[in-house]
Design a protein around this motif. Structure first.
Motif, PDB file in Angstrom:
ATOM      1  N   GLY A 153     -59.235  -8.350 -71.509  1.00 28.10           N
ATOM      2  CA  GLY A 153     -58.573  -7.912 -72.733  1.00 28.10           C
ATOM      3  C   GLY A 153     -58.882  -6.475 -73.113  1.00 28.10           C
TER       4      GLY A 153
ATOM      5  N   GLY B 216     -69.706  -9.952 -73.061  1.00 31.67           N
ATOM      6  CA  GLY B 216     -69.907 -11.388 -73.286  1.00 31.67           C
ATOM      7  C   GLY B 216     -71.304 -11.810 -72.891  1.00 31.67           C
TER       8      GLY B 216
ATOM      9  N   SER C 204     -61.329 -13.783 -73.060  1.00 31.22           N
ATOM     10  CA  SER C 204     -60.530 -13.373 -74.219  1.00 31.22           C
ATOM     11  C   SER C 204     -59.130 -13.957 -74.171  1.00 31.22           C
ATOM     12  CB  SER C 204     -60.433 -11.845 -74.263  1.00 31.22           C
ATOM     13  OG  SER C 204     -59.674 -11.361 -73.170  1.00 31.22           O
TER      14      SER C 204
ATOM     15  N   VAL D 222     -64.922 -11.079 -69.796  1.00 35.59           N
ATOM     16  CA  VAL D 222     -64.150 -11.148 -71.055  1.00 35.59           C
ATOM     17  C   VAL D 222     -62.704 -10.729 -70.878  1.00 35.59           C
ATOM     18  CG1 VAL D 222     -63.993 -10.297 -73.419  1.00 35.59           C
ATOM     19  CG2 VAL D 222     -66.234 -10.771 -72.415  1.00 35.59           C
TER      20      VAL D 222
ATOM     21  N   GLU E   5     -56.829 -12.692 -72.285  1.00 33.49           N
ATOM     22  CA  GLU E   5     -55.916 -11.599 -71.953  1.00 33.49           C
ATOM     23  C   GLU E   5     -56.401 -10.890 -70.696  1.00 33.49           C
ATOM     24  OE1 GLU E   5     -54.455  -7.293 -73.813  1.00 33.49           O
ATOM     25  OE2 GLU E   5     -55.430  -8.772 -75.095  1.00 33.49           O
TER      26      GLU E   5
END
Length: 300
Positions: free
Chosen positions: A232, A158, A255, A230, A257
């Motif tokens: 996931g 990211g 994300s 981020v 997740e």
């Protein structure tokens, strides 16, 4: 004073409205906060940034759930307009910046003088409004937790976001070999302009293959520090790139997740160190030095 108020948990992307369905309302009659201690300072807010945590708070999905109604907002900059009787570090008219758990989406905010940082002459006050959270987070993570050193390999996920950009810039200042992951040609070019050693475009092929190719070409064994805001599937994928004894900095889960770390990865890599930034107060105590912030901004 004017202030943006979260009156109910809901969608923060919808425009503020007085309707019952709206989570946010723009108030023009919010009381100006009072000085609540002899060392408190009132600041007229010049600029405040929007962070992912603010978004999550209004959705009701952040770890800390403030009672309703509340004024969102974290980092900010502004000018001192009033000081308590025992304030010694600041005077009326001083430009300052800081961050708070809540309250910066308003015309005025009150903070203790110990929580404020004076903005140096020549530093743009609007830019300073976005420094404390993003740069404070990355500075604590990379310098204090990971103790990133020259020649180490830093992988930033990211990388075109707020904390991502700050991690890239601080990583370069530390002398690290910086690999950045982002999505789309525009973000890739932006990261290259900051002198990133290798950029991976998520829209073009495998992250692991791209990074492995770069590491092999530079005769590097693997990633020493993974900076991850981020989560996931991307987290799970990039774990394969880690060097033995690598450090993983858990910054957030943009994300949506939360990744599950397979035990076999930890077994193979051995001695992995996980660091999570939980206490926002820590960031305030070990704030990024403005000299580093100005150097980083000059690379944009």
């Amino acid at each position: 004073m004017e202030a943006l108020i979260c009156k109910k948990i809901g969608d923060p992307t919808q425009p503020p409205s007085s309707s019952e369905d709206s989570a946010l309302v723009l108030s023009t009659s919010q009381p100006i906060p009072e000085l609540d201690s002899p060392t408190s300072v009132r600041i007229r807010v010049k600029a405040t940034s929007l962070n992912f945590a603010n978004y999550l708070q209004i959705l009701g999905k952040y770890q800390e759930k403030p009672p309703l109604p509340f004024v969102p907002g974290s980092d900010y900059s502004g000018v001192v307009v009033s000081v308590g009787a025992d304030v010694s570090k600041f005077r009326i008219g001083d430009p300052v910046c800081s961050f708070a758990s809540l309250g910066s989406f308003a015309q005025y905010i009150v903070a203790d003088e110990s929580e404020l940082f004076r903005v140096p002459d020549g530093c743009d006050l609007v830019a300073a409004g976005a420094l404390p959270v993003a740069y404070g987070t990355s500075h604590v993570a990379l310098v204090h937790r990971a103790q990133l050193s020259s020649g180490q390999v830093l992988l930033v996920l990211g990388a075109a976001g707020g904390v991502g950009v700050s991690a890239v810039q601080i990583g370069k200042i530390c002398g690290a070999i910086v690999i950045a992951v982002a999505r789309g040609a525009e973000k890739v070019e932006f990261l290259r302009s900051m002198g990133v050693d290798h950029v991976v475009d998520l829209t073009k092929g495998s992250v692991t293959e791209s990074v492995k190719g770069f590491l092999k070409a530079r005769k590097l064994k693997g990633v020493d520090v993974l900076y991850d805001p981020v989560g996931g599937k991307l987290t799970k994928e990039t774990l394969k790139l880690l060097n033995w004894g690598a450090q993983i900095l858990v910054i957030g889960f943009a994300s949506g997740e939360i990744p599950i770390i397979p035990a076999n990865i930890a077994l193979v890599k051995a001695n992995l160190a996980f660091s999570a930034l939980k206490d926002r107060k820590v960031i305030g105590k070990v704030m990024i030095a403005f000299d580093a912030g100005k150097t980083a901004r000059s690379k944009l």
